[in-house]
Enzyme design. Structure first.
Site, PDB file in Angstrom:
ATOM      1  CG  ASP A  85      43.360  46.365  36.660  1.00 42.14           C
ATOM      2  OD1 ASP A  85      44.279  47.193  36.825  1.00 42.14           O
ATOM      3  OD2 ASP A  85      42.727  45.859  37.608  1.00 42.14           O
ATOM      4  CG  ASP A  96      46.232  48.845  40.359  1.00 37.75           C
ATOM      5  OD1 ASP A  96      45.932  48.533  39.206  1.00 37.75           O
ATOM      6  OD2 ASP A  96      45.913  48.169  41.364  1.00 37.75           O
ATOM      7  CG  HIS A 156      44.392  47.457  46.254  1.00 36.67           C
ATOM      8  ND1 HIS A 156      45.582  47.908  45.774  1.00 36.67           N
ATOM      9  CD2 HIS A 156      43.622  47.213  45.155  1.00 36.67           C
ATOM     10  CE1 HIS A 156      45.543  47.909  44.442  1.00 36.67           C
ATOM     11  NE2 HIS A 156      44.366  47.509  44.034  1.00 36.67           N
ATOM     12  CG  HIS A 164      45.854  43.475  45.878  1.00 39.15           C
ATOM     13  ND1 HIS A 164      45.964  42.540  44.891  1.00 39.15           N
ATOM     14  CD2 HIS A 164      45.034  44.424  45.381  1.00 39.15           C
ATOM     15  CE1 HIS A 164      45.248  42.912  43.840  1.00 39.15           C
ATOM     16  NE2 HIS A 164      44.666  44.047  44.111  1.00 39.15           N
ATOM     17  CD  GLU A 188      40.990  47.095  41.500  1.00 37.42           C
ATOM     18  OE1 GLU A 188      41.743  47.099  42.492  1.00 37.42           O
ATOM     19  OE2 GLU A 188      41.177  46.359  40.519  1.00 37.42           O
ATOM     20  CD  GLU A 281      42.827  49.612  40.170  1.00 36.88           C
ATOM     21  OE1 GLU A 281      42.822  48.880  39.155  1.00 36.88           O
ATOM     22  OE2 GLU A 281      43.393  49.309  41.224  1.00 36.88           O
TER      23      GLU A 281
HETATM   24 CO   LIG Z   1      43.992  47.411  41.848  1.00 29.47          CO
END
Ligand SMILES: [Co+2]
Length: 287
Positions: A85, A96, A156, A164, A188, A281
Site C-alpha cells: 500500500d 492512494d 475513504h 482519511h 480500498e 485499492e
Molecule cells: Co487508503
C-alpha cells in the site's frame, strides 16, 4: 475542483503509475521488505513526489500498517500473501493505491476476489453515487467468491494533507446515504478467508503528528519538529527517524510523545481469526 488541485492529483497519479511496475517487480521470494519499502519511497521522491505515508508491506493475516522497522530483517517467503500500500502526495494531494501478490504457483483466489470487487466498484462510481451503493457491490462480489470483506476497514475520501477524509466507504453492506461528488476518494477493498474483522496488534511502526506538547527529551522535540516540517503532518515511519538517535532512544521518545498525546499511533492491524487478507485499492476523482 480547481485547476491547480486537478493538476496536483494528475501529477501524483502519474508518479504512482510509474512506481507501480517497479513495486510489483520488487515483491518476490527472499526479497527484504526493508529494501522494497526504501526503493519504492526513493522512486517516488526521484520522480518529484513525496510518500504520503510510509509504504505498508503487510503479509498474510496482517491486513495493514506494517512498515519495515529500522534494521528490519524480514524477508518474503514462499506462500506469503503480500500487500503493498503506497501513497504519493504532490502539494498535499494524495494518490492512494494498493495491490496484493501471492508468492506461489498461481494467483491466490483472495486476490482475484479483491481485484474483481475493486474493478466492479470503480465501474459503479459516478457523481452523486451514495456510499452504500459502492459497499454493496464490494460485498456482493467478495461473497460470490465465498470470502468475507474486512468489515472494520474502509475506503475513504481524500483531502489535502488528509488521507482519511469524509466519507468512510465500508467494504460491507450498510445504509450510509452520503453522496460522493466533486472530490477524490479511495476505494480500498480488503478480503479475507477469516472472520472478517481486524484488531490492533503489536508492533507500532507508523505515527502521525497530533498536537504540539512540551516534552523533556531532545529526541522527542526533534521528532515533533520533523513530524510537522518534514513529514507535513502526514503519517511517518519510525524508520524515517533513524538519523536522530539510536533505535532505543527513538522508542523512548516516541513513547513519551504518545504519553502526552502529541502523536497518533497506527498499530499493525491483524485479522482476528488469523485469516489471510488480500487488498486492492485505487484512487478516483469524482467530478
Ligand atoms: Co487508503
Amino acid at each position: 475542483m480547481e485547476k491547480e488541485v486537478v493538476e496536483s492529483y494528475k501529477k501524483a497519479k502519474e508518479i504512482s503509475d510509474k512506481v507501480l511496475p517497479l513495486a510489483k517487480r520488487l515483491v518476490k521470494e527472499d526479497a527484504s521488505i526493508l529494501e522494497i519499502a526504501e526503493k519504492i519511497e526513493s522512486k517516488i521522491k526521484e520522480l518529484g513526489g513525496k510518500p504520503a505515508f510510509p509504504v505498508n508491506i503487510s503479509i498474510n493475516e496482517i491486513a495493514a500498517h506494517y512498515t519495515p522497522d529500522i534494521n528490519d530483517t524480514l524477508r518474503i517467503k514462499a506462500g506469503d500473501l503480500v500487500k503493498i500500500d503506497y501513497g504519493v502526495q504532490v502539494n498535499g494531494y494524495i494518490w492512494d493505491r494498493a495491490f496484493s501478490v501471492f508468492i506461489g504457483e498461481k494467483k491466490h483466489p483472495l486476490i482475484e476476489a479483491s481485484e474483481k470487487a475493486l474493478k466492479e466498484a470503480l465501474k459503479t462510481v459516478k457523481p452523486g453515487i451514495k456510499v452504500f451503493e459502492i459497499s454493496e457491490v464490494i460485498e456482493d462480489v467478495v461473497s460470490s467468491f465465498g470470502f468475507n470483506p474486512v468489515r472494520n476497514l474502509s475506503g475513504h475520501g481524500l483531502e489535502r494533507y488528509n488521507q482519511h477524509a469524509y466519507p468512510s466507504i465500508p467494504n460491507s453492506k450498510n445504509t450510509i446515504q452520503a453522496e460522493i461528488k466533486d472530490q477524490a476518494i479511495a476505494i480500498e477493498v480488503f478480503v479475507t478467508d477469516g472472520s472478517g474483522y481486524v484488531k490492533e496488534s503489536a508492533p507500532t511502526l507508523i505515527y502521525k503528528f497530533k498536537q504540539a506538547k512540551p516534552v523533556r527529551m531532545w529526541e522527542a522535540r526533534k521528532i515533533l519538529e520533523k513530524a510537522q516540517k518534514d513529514f507535513e503532518l502526514l503519517p511517518f515511519a519510525k524508520r524515517w527517524l533513524k538519523d536522530i538517535a539510536s533505535p532505543l532512544k527513538i522508542d523512548l521518545a516516541l513513547r513519551q510523545l504518545l504519553e502526552v498525546d502529541a502523536l497518533t499511533d497506527f498499530p499493525v492491524l491483524k485479522e482476528i481469526s488469523g485469516g489471510k487478507v488480500a487488498q486492492s485499492e485505487e484512487t478516483i476523482i469524482v467530478e
